[in-house]
Design an enzyme around this catalytic site. Structure first.
Site, PDB file in Angstrom:
ATOM      1  N   LEU A  48     -32.687  48.683-103.146  1.00 32.04           N
ATOM      2  CA  LEU A  48     -33.287  49.155-104.393  1.00 32.04           C
ATOM      3  C   LEU A  48     -34.810  49.244-104.277  1.00 32.04           C
ATOM      4  O   LEU A  48     -35.482  49.767-105.171  1.00 32.04           O
ATOM      5  CB  LEU A  48     -32.926  48.207-105.539  1.00 32.04           C
ATOM      6  CG  LEU A  48     -31.426  48.079-105.843  1.00 32.04           C
ATOM      7  CD1 LEU A  48     -31.190  47.023-106.926  1.00 32.04           C
ATOM      8  CD2 LEU A  48     -30.865  49.420-106.301  1.00 32.04           C
ATOM      9  N   SER A  49     -35.372  48.739-103.180  1.00 36.19           N
ATOM     10  CA  SER A  49     -36.827  48.660-103.053  1.00 36.19           C
ATOM     11  C   SER A  49     -37.520  50.021-103.083  1.00 36.19           C
ATOM     12  O   SER A  49     -38.573  50.156-103.728  1.00 36.19           O
ATOM     13  CB  SER A  49     -37.201  47.895-101.784  1.00 36.19           C
ATOM     14  OG  SER A  49     -36.755  46.564-101.890  1.00 36.19           O
ATOM     15  N   LYS A  98     -35.910  38.464 -91.214  1.00 35.45           N
ATOM     16  CA  LYS A  98     -36.985  37.642 -91.785  1.00 35.45           C
ATOM     17  C   LYS A  98     -37.548  36.624 -90.793  1.00 35.45           C
ATOM     18  O   LYS A  98     -38.761  36.399 -90.749  1.00 35.45           O
ATOM     19  CB  LYS A  98     -36.488  36.934 -93.052  1.00 35.45           C
ATOM     20  CG  LYS A  98     -36.232  37.900 -94.209  1.00 35.45           C
ATOM     21  CD  LYS A  98     -35.806  37.176 -95.477  1.00 35.45           C
ATOM     22  CE  LYS A  98     -35.563  38.177 -96.597  1.00 35.45           C
ATOM     23  NZ  LYS A  98     -35.188  37.529 -97.864  1.00 35.45           N
ATOM     24  N   ASN A 119     -40.635  37.709 -95.881  1.00 34.77           N
ATOM     25  CA  ASN A 119     -39.936  38.826 -96.548  1.00 34.77           C
ATOM     26  C   ASN A 119     -40.896  39.978 -96.788  1.00 34.77           C
ATOM     27  O   ASN A 119     -40.555  40.959 -97.443  1.00 34.77           O
ATOM     28  CB  ASN A 119     -39.272  38.376 -97.859  1.00 34.77           C
ATOM     29  CG  ASN A 119     -40.240  38.288 -99.019  1.00 34.77           C
ATOM     30  OD1 ASN A 119     -41.444  38.107 -98.819  1.00 34.77           O
ATOM     31  ND2 ASN A 119     -39.725  38.408-100.232  1.00 34.77           N
ATOM     32  N   ASP A 134     -40.130  35.468-102.058  1.00 35.90           N
ATOM     33  CA  ASP A 134     -38.831  35.221-102.705  1.00 35.90           C
ATOM     34  C   ASP A 134     -38.895  34.048-103.684  1.00 35.90           C
ATOM     35  O   ASP A 134     -38.382  34.124-104.805  1.00 35.90           O
ATOM     36  CB  ASP A 134     -37.749  34.943-101.649  1.00 35.90           C
ATOM     37  CG  ASP A 134     -37.224  36.214-101.002  1.00 35.90           C
ATOM     38  OD1 ASP A 134     -37.318  37.289-101.626  1.00 35.90           O
ATOM     39  OD2 ASP A 134     -36.720  36.128 -99.863  1.00 35.90           O
ATOM     40  N   GLY A 159     -25.760  26.791-101.749  1.00 35.10           N
ATOM     41  CA  GLY A 159     -26.168  27.637-100.643  1.00 35.10           C
ATOM     42  C   GLY A 159     -27.356  27.021 -99.928  1.00 35.10           C
ATOM     43  O   GLY A 159     -28.109  26.215-100.515  1.00 35.10           O
ATOM     44  N   ALA A 160     -27.499  27.359 -98.667  1.00 31.97           N
ATOM     45  CA  ALA A 160     -28.607  26.834 -97.866  1.00 31.97           C
ATOM     46  C   ALA A 160     -29.128  27.916 -96.924  1.00 31.97           C
ATOM     47  O   ALA A 160     -29.781  27.618 -95.926  1.00 31.97           O
ATOM     48  CB  ALA A 160     -28.142  25.611 -97.071  1.00 31.97           C
ATOM     49  N   ALA A 163     -32.212  32.798 -98.902  1.00 34.62           N
ATOM     50  CA  ALA A 163     -32.589  32.863-100.319  1.00 34.62           C
ATOM     51  C   ALA A 163     -32.582  31.464-100.928  1.00 34.62           C
ATOM     52  O   ALA A 163     -33.495  31.094-101.679  1.00 34.62           O
ATOM     53  CB  ALA A 163     -31.631  33.784-101.070  1.00 34.62           C
ATOM     54  N   ARG A 190     -30.684  20.411 -93.677  1.00 39.39           N
ATOM     55  CA  ARG A 190     -31.947  21.062 -93.262  1.00 39.39           C
ATOM     56  C   ARG A 190     -32.666  21.656 -94.474  1.00 39.39           C
ATOM     57  O   ARG A 190     -33.885  21.565 -94.608  1.00 39.39           O
ATOM     58  CB  ARG A 190     -31.663  22.150 -92.222  1.00 39.39           C
ATOM     59  CG  ARG A 190     -31.311  21.603 -90.839  1.00 39.39           C
ATOM     60  CD  ARG A 190     -31.447  22.700 -89.776  1.00 39.39           C
ATOM     61  NE  ARG A 190     -30.559  23.828 -90.028  1.00 39.39           N
ATOM     62  CZ  ARG A 190     -29.296  23.913 -89.618  1.00 39.39           C
ATOM     63  NH1 ARG A 190     -28.772  22.930 -88.915  1.00 39.39           N
ATOM     64  NH2 ARG A 190     -28.565  24.976 -89.886  1.00 39.39           N
ATOM     65  N   TYR A 256     -27.368  40.453-107.806  1.00 37.48           N
ATOM     66  CA  TYR A 256     -27.690  41.446-108.845  1.00 37.48           C
ATOM     67  C   TYR A 256     -26.717  42.624-108.836  1.00 37.48           C
ATOM     68  O   TYR A 256     -26.804  43.505-109.683  1.00 37.48           O
ATOM     69  CB  TYR A 256     -29.134  41.943-108.735  1.00 37.48           C
ATOM     70  CG  TYR A 256     -29.566  42.367-107.361  1.00 37.48           C
ATOM     71  CD1 TYR A 256     -29.261  43.616-106.870  1.00 37.48           C
ATOM     72  CD2 TYR A 256     -30.286  41.495-106.551  1.00 37.48           C
ATOM     73  CE1 TYR A 256     -29.658  44.003-105.611  1.00 37.48           C
ATOM     74  CE2 TYR A 256     -30.692  41.859-105.287  1.00 37.48           C
ATOM     75  CZ  TYR A 256     -30.381  43.118-104.822  1.00 37.48           C
ATOM     76  OH  TYR A 256     -30.775  43.481-103.563  1.00 37.48           O
TER      77      TYR A 256
HETATM   78  N1  LIG Z   1     -32.145  38.486-106.201  1.00 35.63           N
HETATM   79  C1  LIG Z   1     -32.804  38.559-105.060  1.00 35.63           C
HETATM   80  O1  LIG Z   1     -33.955  39.007-104.991  1.00 35.63           O
HETATM   81  C2  LIG Z   1     -32.138  38.061-103.807  1.00 35.63           C
HETATM   82  C3  LIG Z   1     -32.888  37.882-102.633  1.00 35.63           C
HETATM   83  C4  LIG Z   1     -32.230  37.418-101.495  1.00 35.63           C
HETATM   84  C5  LIG Z   1     -30.872  37.168-101.535  1.00 35.63           C
HETATM   85  N2  LIG Z   1     -30.178  37.351-102.690  1.00 35.63           N
HETATM   86  C6  LIG Z   1     -28.740  37.055-102.754  1.00 35.63           C
HETATM   87  O2  LIG Z   1     -28.570  35.679-102.430  1.00 35.63           O
HETATM   88  C7  LIG Z   1     -27.322  35.502-101.747  1.00 35.63           C
HETATM   89  C8  LIG Z   1     -27.568  34.746-100.437  1.00 35.63           C
HETATM   90  O3  LIG Z   1     -28.402  35.526 -99.600  1.00 35.63           O
HETATM   91  P1  LIG Z   1     -29.046  34.892 -98.274  1.00 35.63           P
HETATM   92  O4  LIG Z   1     -29.998  35.916 -97.778  1.00 35.63           O
HETATM   93  O5  LIG Z   1     -29.516  33.528 -98.516  1.00 35.63           O
HETATM   94  O6  LIG Z   1     -27.770  34.834 -97.297  1.00 35.63           O
HETATM   95  P2  LIG Z   1     -27.558  33.885 -96.037  1.00 35.63           P
HETATM   96  O7  LIG Z   1     -28.849  33.519 -95.409  1.00 35.63           O
HETATM   97  O8  LIG Z   1     -26.513  34.572 -95.215  1.00 35.63           O
HETATM   98  O9  LIG Z   1     -26.910  32.531 -96.644  1.00 35.63           O
HETATM   99  C9  LIG Z   1     -25.660  32.551 -97.248  1.00 35.63           C
HETATM  100  C10 LIG Z   1     -25.345  31.161 -97.810  1.00 35.63           C
HETATM  101  O10 LIG Z   1     -24.139  31.256 -98.572  1.00 35.63           O
HETATM  102  C11 LIG Z   1     -23.147  30.407 -97.982  1.00 35.63           C
HETATM  103  N3  LIG Z   1     -21.876  31.128 -97.973  1.00 35.63           N
HETATM  104  C12 LIG Z   1     -21.644  32.350 -97.435  1.00 35.63           C
HETATM  105  N4  LIG Z   1     -20.347  32.696 -97.634  1.00 35.63           N
HETATM  106  C13 LIG Z   1     -19.774  31.653 -98.287  1.00 35.63           C
HETATM  107  C14 LIG Z   1     -18.454  31.411 -98.759  1.00 35.63           C
HETATM  108  N5  LIG Z   1     -17.472  32.301 -98.591  1.00 35.63           N
HETATM  109  N6  LIG Z   1     -18.208  30.242 -99.384  1.00 35.63           N
HETATM  110  C15 LIG Z   1     -19.193  29.328 -99.556  1.00 35.63           C
HETATM  111  N7  LIG Z   1     -20.458  29.508 -99.121  1.00 35.63           N
HETATM  112  C16 LIG Z   1     -20.740  30.657 -98.505  1.00 35.63           C
HETATM  113  C17 LIG Z   1     -23.609  30.101 -96.583  1.00 35.63           C
HETATM  114  O11 LIG Z   1     -23.077  28.839 -96.216  1.00 35.63           O
HETATM  115  P3  LIG Z   1     -23.007  28.343 -94.672  1.00 35.63           P
HETATM  116  O12 LIG Z   1     -24.349  27.704 -94.371  1.00 35.63           O
HETATM  117  O13 LIG Z   1     -21.899  27.376 -94.666  1.00 35.63           O
HETATM  118  O14 LIG Z   1     -22.751  29.577 -93.839  1.00 35.63           O
HETATM  119  C18 LIG Z   1     -25.130  30.099 -96.753  1.00 35.63           C
HETATM  120  O15 LIG Z   1     -25.569  28.865 -97.256  1.00 35.63           O
HETATM  121  C19 LIG Z   1     -26.734  36.897-101.561  1.00 35.63           C
HETATM  122  O16 LIG Z   1     -25.819  37.135-102.586  1.00 35.63           O
HETATM  123  C20 LIG Z   1     -27.929  37.815-101.724  1.00 35.63           C
HETATM  124  O17 LIG Z   1     -27.572  39.088-102.207  1.00 35.63           O
HETATM  125  C21 LIG Z   1     -30.791  37.800-103.817  1.00 35.63           C
END
Ligand SMILES: NC(=O)c1ccc[n+]([C@@H]2O[C@H](COP(=O)([O-])OP(=O)(O)OC[C@H]3O[C@@H](n4cnc5c(N)ncnc54)[C@H](OP(=O)(O)O)[C@@H]3O)[C@@H](O)[C@H]2O)c1
Length: 312
Positions: A48-49, A98, A119, A134, A159-160, A163, A190, A256
């Protein structure tokens, strides 16, 4: 035809054929003096950017253009090198680049250095500075849209990943206590350590508790954040048992698309205040826009552009 080409196929309207992807309000006419910014990612064609930045450039009459560069995984550092050669003014950086981009920059902001992730890249003379907007984007969304200050709050972050870590560090740096719950316990540990390094008060903890079934921390939280992708697909389970939620809590989902996840539906039914990821998306972009152009971002214009894209 590739996905990217299909995405950019002209609609038949002359002006849209000349526009970079995104629905800027009036026709952009790039020249030799036009400043270029863009987002790198893989995939990136549904970002969307371009829509929100081009709408802002057009609104302010800035001779800038923003596009999306599909950069394959592993080539984030090459994109930073290309930025130097091509004179690109600003880059937004999304998955999976990133961490690589942070390494390739000449300097990092404190947030990017702590997270080990950028980012955004901006120019300072000949030097390229890696930033991470972020966390500040999330904080701005919380302050502007929910009207609350994070200081003293008890927050639980599910989540870890990238984001989640940005949100944990941002909340911790503002004096919130943060409990991290994640599928993989080592990643939770971590992420919690990063929160502690950012100055969190006592209460930073990690948990390897099963994500469905719900940890007790949710019940005691003022703020619950979903930073996992659970909810992007209709068949996903909820990240935790929504029966744990109560009114007077704030539930934020970083997703979103869809704009209203099943978690947010459940939270609203429980009487909680809800926030989706659009605000974080807008405010992290607004921070980048300000760094590149020196101008305050027209948030309402950006929000309208994002709304159009999400509706379309
Ligand atoms: N609104 C915004 O501006 C914005 C910006 C960035 C991201 N986001 C959203 O934030 C979310 C995470 O993004 P990210 O960049 O942080 O992704 P990421 O680095 O891939 O991290 C994903 C996280 O979710 C966990 N996870 C993934 N699949 C899972 C499942 N099936 N069950 C339980 N936990 C699960 C992972 O756990 P493990 O450590 O166990 O793998 C990890 O902690 C996404 O939905 C993304 O669209 C939004």
């Amino acid at each position: 035809m590739s996905d990217e080409e299909a995405h950019q196929r002209p609609s038949g309207r002359a002006e849209s054929m000349l526009r970079p992807s995104g629905r800027a309000e009036s026709m952009l006419r790039p020249s030799g003096r036009t400043k270029v910014a863009g987002v790198i990612g893989d995939p990136v064609q549904h970002s969307l950017s371009p829509a929100l930045h081009n709408a802002a450039f057009t609104h302010l009459g800035l001779d800038w253009v923003y596009t999306a560069f599909a950069v394959p995984a592993g080539q984030g550092a090459d994109a930073v090198a290309a930025m130097r050669v091509l004179g690109i003014e600003g880059l937004s950086v999304t998955m999976p680049h990133k961490d690589d981009v942070a390494v390739a920059c000449d300097e990092l902001s404190p947030a990017a250095a702590l997270l080990g992730a950028a980012n955004c890249v901006r120019r300072k003379g000949d030097r390229l500075i890696g930033e991470n907007t972020d966390g500040d984007g999330f904080l701005a969304s919380l302050r502007v849209q929910a009207g609350v200050e994070p200081a003293g709050m008890h927050a639980v972050v599910f989540g870890a990943g990238g984001a989640a870590r940005a949100v944990i560090v941002a909340l911790a740096s503002q004096g919130a206590s943060v409990t991290v719950v994640n599928r993989s316990a080592d990643a939770a540990v971590r992420a919690a350590a990063l929160g502690a390094a950012a100055g969190a008060t006592a209460g930073v903890a990690s948990s390897s508790a099963a994500m469905v079934g719900g940890p007790r921390a949710v019940r005691d939280a003022d703020l619950v954040v979903n930073a996992t992708p659970l909810g992007m697909s209709k068949i996903d389970p909820l990240p935790f048992d929504p029966a744990l939620l109560r009114s007077r809590q704030i539930v934020a989902d970083l997703i979103y698309r869809p704009e209203r996840t099943p978690l947010l539906e459940a939270a609203a039914s429980a009487g909680a205040m809800t926030l989706n990821g659009v605000g974080m998306l807008l405010y992290q972009a607004a921070g980048q826009f300000k760094m590149w152009t020196g101008r305050d971002a027209p948030i309402d214009v950006m929000a309208a552009a994002v709304g159009l894209e999400l509706a379309g």
